[in-house]
Design a protein around this motif. Structure first.
Motif, mmCIF file in Angstrom:
data_model
loop_
_atom_site.group_PDB
_atom_site.id
_atom_site.type_symbol
_atom_site.label_atom_id
_atom_site.label_comp_id
_atom_site.label_asym_id
_atom_site.label_seq_id
_atom_site.Cartn_x
_atom_site.Cartn_y
_atom_site.Cartn_z
ATOM 1 N N ALA A 180 43.266 40.526 47.399
ATOM 2 C CA ALA A 180 42.054 39.726 47.573
ATOM 3 C C ALA A 180 42.404 38.297 47.959
ATOM 4 C CB ALA A 180 41.236 39.729 46.292
ATOM 5 N N ASP A 181 41.609 37.729 48.879
ATOM 6 C CA ASP A 181 41.760 36.324 49.243
ATOM 7 C C ASP A 181 41.117 35.445 48.177
ATOM 8 O OD1 ASP A 181 43.055 37.089 51.499
ATOM 9 O OD2 ASP A 181 41.397 36.682 52.880
ATOM 10 N N LYS A 182 41.108 34.150 48.435
ATOM 11 C CA LYS A 182 40.433 33.236 47.518
ATOM 12 C C LYS A 182 38.929 33.481 47.548
ATOM 13 C CE LYS A 182 39.719 29.500 50.834
ATOM 14 N NZ LYS A 182 39.927 28.071 51.128
ATOM 15 N N SER A 183 38.261 33.076 46.486
ATOM 16 C CA SER A 183 36.812 33.211 46.398
ATOM 17 C C SER A 183 36.144 32.011 47.061
ATOM 18 C CB SER A 183 36.376 33.306 44.941
ATOM 19 O OG SER A 183 34.969 33.357 44.845
ATOM 20 N N SER A 184 35.142 32.297 47.883
ATOM 21 C CA SER A 184 34.435 31.215 48.575
ATOM 22 C C SER A 184 33.344 30.591 47.716
ATOM 23 C CB SER A 184 33.832 31.724 49.884
ATOM 24 O OG SER A 184 32.886 32.748 49.628
ATOM 25 N N LEU A 185 32.937 31.261 46.647
ATOM 26 C CA LEU A 185 31.895 30.755 45.757
ATOM 27 C C LEU A 185 32.377 30.810 44.320
ATOM 28 C CD1 LEU A 185 28.679 32.377 47.287
ATOM 29 C CD2 LEU A 185 29.497 30.052 47.595
ATOM 30 N N THR A 186 31.789 29.962 43.486
ATOM 31 C CA THR A 186 32.176 29.892 42.084
ATOM 32 C C THR A 186 31.020 30.336 41.199
ATOM 33 O OG1 THR A 186 31.460 27.588 41.897
ATOM 34 C CG2 THR A 186 33.756 27.989 42.582
ATOM 35 N N GLN A 187 31.287 30.363 39.924
ATOM 36 C CA GLN A 187 30.256 30.697 38.941
ATOM 37 C C GLN A 187 29.075 29.730 39.057
ATOM 38 O OE1 GLN A 187 31.831 30.958 35.000
ATOM 39 N NE2 GLN A 187 29.830 30.736 34.002
ATOM 40 N N GLY A 188 27.872 30.289 39.009
ATOM 41 C CA GLY A 188 26.659 29.486 39.114
ATOM 42 C C GLY A 188 26.091 29.399 40.509
ATOM 43 N N ALA A 189 26.805 29.904 41.508
ATOM 44 C CA ALA A 189 26.311 29.846 42.885
ATOM 45 C C ALA A 189 25.216 30.884 43.087
ATOM 46 C CB ALA A 189 27.450 30.084 43.865
ATOM 47 N N LEU A 190 24.258 30.538 43.943
ATOM 48 C CA LEU A 190 23.156 31.447 44.289
ATOM 49 C C LEU A 190 23.540 32.220 45.542
ATOM 50 C CD1 LEU A 190 20.244 32.495 43.960
ATOM 51 C CD2 LEU A 190 19.514 30.569 45.407
ATOM 52 N N VAL A 191 23.410 33.538 45.495
ATOM 53 C CA VAL A 191 23.716 34.388 46.639
ATOM 54 C C VAL A 191 22.476 35.193 46.995
ATOM 55 C CG1 VAL A 191 26.167 34.546 46.107
ATOM 56 C CG2 VAL A 191 24.598 36.223 45.136
#
Length: 397
Positions: A180-191
Motif C-alpha cells: 500500500a502507498d501512503k494515505s491521501s486522507l487522515t482520520q476525520g476527513a469527509l469522503v
C-alpha cells in the motif's frame, strides 16, 4: 716499381674486400616468420538473444476509493506496508448506515407478517367458491392481494440487502493483496461515494511485469531468419534476464508472456511483456531495466572474436586467416548479431579455419606466419594462451 707495387697491392686488397662482402651476403639468414595468435573455428549451435529496454510494471494495481460517503474514523493499515486481499483499510462512520439497515429489516418483517394472512384468505376463498359462497371477483381480489404481499416481501428483502451492502462498505477493504502507498486522507476527513481522489493505491509486486520495447524492423528480421532456417525457435518458454540500472544482473530468470499484436505509430516499436518472480521486492514499478531475451538458436554458426574483425575500404567486415601453407589470407565475412564479445559469422569462414586474433599488425595478406593457438575469454574478450610455457606473442605499436 714502387708505384706498380702499390697499384697491385691496392687491387688485391679491393678484390679481397669484394670477396668478403659477397661471402657475407650469401651467409645471411632469411628473416624469421612473424608469430601470431590464432583461434581454430568449429561450428556450433549459438543461442541468439537481444538486449531490449524496458520498464517494470506492477502485476496488479488497485486505486482505493470509498463506495459510500461519510467521515473517516480510522486508518487500519500501515502506510508502505503489505496488506492482504480483503484486509480492512479505513473505517467510515457506520451509524447512519446501520440505522438504514435496521429500518429495512423492520420493513421486511412487516411485509412478511401480511403475507400469511393473504395466503390464508386465498385458500379460504378457493374452498368457498366451489359452494358459490363467494364471487369470482372476491377470489381474484384475494389472489391479487397475495401477489402484492409477496412483492412487498421481495422488495423489503432487496432493501435489506442494499442496506447491508452500504453498511459493509463503511469498512473499506483491500481489493487485492500487495504493498500500500501512503494515505491521501487522515482520520476525520469527509469522503463521498466514487470520488475522484484515491485514498491509497495498492500494487502487487510478486510476481511483477516488465514491459519491453522492440523495433518492428528487428521483429521482421527475426521472422525472416526463422523462415530461412538460420534461426530455430526454442522448444520451451522464452527465458528473459534483466540488467538493472546499476549494471547488476537480476539473479532470477523470468519468462516472456506475450507480444502485442500492434506497432506503435509514434515509436515504431512492439511491446513485449515478461513476468519475473520478485520475492524480495527488489524490482519496483517504474524502474528502468534492460532485458536479455532469448530469441532462438542459430545452428552451425561460427563465433569469431570481435578483436579479429575489421573493416576494409569498402566497408566490408574482414578477418585474417592462416591457410594450410601458413600464408595469411584476408576473408570477407557476413556477420550477424553480436554474441557477447564475439560476432556470429554466417559466411566467409569454415570448419577448421584458423583466425588471427593477436599480432594482426605484424602481418598482411600473402605473407607467411607461424600460428600459436590461443584462447579468448568469452566474458571479457581478453586473450589467454592455451599453454603458458609457450613463447609470448609480442605485439608492436
Amino acid at each position: 716499381m714502387n708505384i706498380r707495387s702499390a697499384i697491385v697491392a691496392f687491387t688485391a686488397a679491393a678484390a679481397l674486400a669484394g670477396c668478403d662482402f659477397r661471402s657475407s651476403d650469401r651467409s645471411a639468414a632469411p628473416p624469421a616468420r612473424p608469430e601470431v595468435g590464432v583461434v581454430t573455428l568449429h561450428p556450433r549451435n549459438v543461442a541468439i538473444s537481444s538486449e531490449l529496454p524496458g520498464r517494470v510494471v506492477a502485476s496488479l494495481v488497485a486505486e482505493v476509493r470509498p463506495q459510500v460517503g461519510g467521515i473517516i474514523q480510522k486508518r487500519l493499515f500501515r502506510e508502505g506496508g503489505e496488506v492482504a486481499e480483503g484486509a480492512p483499510l479505513y473505517q467510515i462512520d457506520p451509524a447512519p448506515y446501520r440505522a438504514a439497515h435496521d429500518s429495512a429489516v423492520a420493513a421486511l418483517r412487516k411485509a412478511e407478517a401480511t403475507a400469511p394472512s393473504a395466503q390464508a384468505k386465498v385458500d379460504r376463498y378457493q374452498g368457498l367458491i366451489k359452494k358459490n359462497a363467494v364471487s369470482a371477483q372476491d377470489l381474484e381480489e384475494a389472489v391479487a392481494a397475495l401477489a402484492q404481499a409477496r412483492a412487498d416481501v421481495a422488495t423489503a428483502q432487496a432493501n435489506v440487502a442494499s442496506a447491508k451492502i452500504n453498511l459493509d462498505y463503511t469498512t473499506i477493504k483491500a481489493p487485492i493483496g500487495g504493498r500500500a502507498d501512503k494515505s491521501s486522507l487522515t482520520q476525520g476527513a469527509l469522503v463521498t461515494a466514487g470520488q475522484a481522489d484515491t485514498l491509497t493505491t495498492i500494487r502487487t509486486l510478486d510476481p511483477i511485469y516488465v514491459d519491453l520495447a522492440r523495433s518492428s524492423a528487428a521483429m521482421l528480421d527475426l521472422r525472416r531468419a526463422i523462415d530461412e532456417g538460420r534461426v530455430e525457435l526454442p522448444g520451451r518458454a522464452v527465458e528473459v534476464r534483466l540488467k538493472l540500472e546499476n549494471g547488476w544482473v537480476y539473479p532470477i530468470t523470468g519468462r516472456l508472456e506475450f507480444t502485442e499484436a500492434k506497432v506503435s505509430q509514434t515509436t515504431g516499436t512492439v511491446t513485449l511483456r515478461a513476468t519475473f518472480p520478485n520475492p524480495s521486492h527488489l524490482l519496483l514499478p517504474g524502474m528502468y531495466v534492460r532485458a536479455i531475451v532469448e530469441e532462438g538458436v542459430a545452428p552451425g554458426g561460427f563465433l569469431v572474436p570481435q578483436r579479429a574483425v575489421a573493416r576494409n575500404v569498402k566497408g566490408e567486415a574482414t578477418a585474417l586467416a592462416l591457410g594450410e601453407d601458413d600464408k595469411i589470407e584476408e576473408r570477407v565475412l557476413t556477420i550477424g548479431k553480436a554474441v557477447g564479445n564475439n560476432w556470429l559469422v554466417t559466411a566467409g569462414l569454415g570448419d577448421g579455419d584458423r583466425v588471427v586474433v593477436e599480432g594482426l599488425q605484424l602481418v598482411r595478406a600473402g605473407q607467411q606466419a607461424r600460428g600459436v593457438e590461443v584462447v579468448i575469454d568469452d566474458a571479457s574478450g581478453e586473450l589467454r594462451e592455451r599453454e603458458p610455457t609457450t613463447a609470448k606473442i609480442k605485439a608492436k605499436g
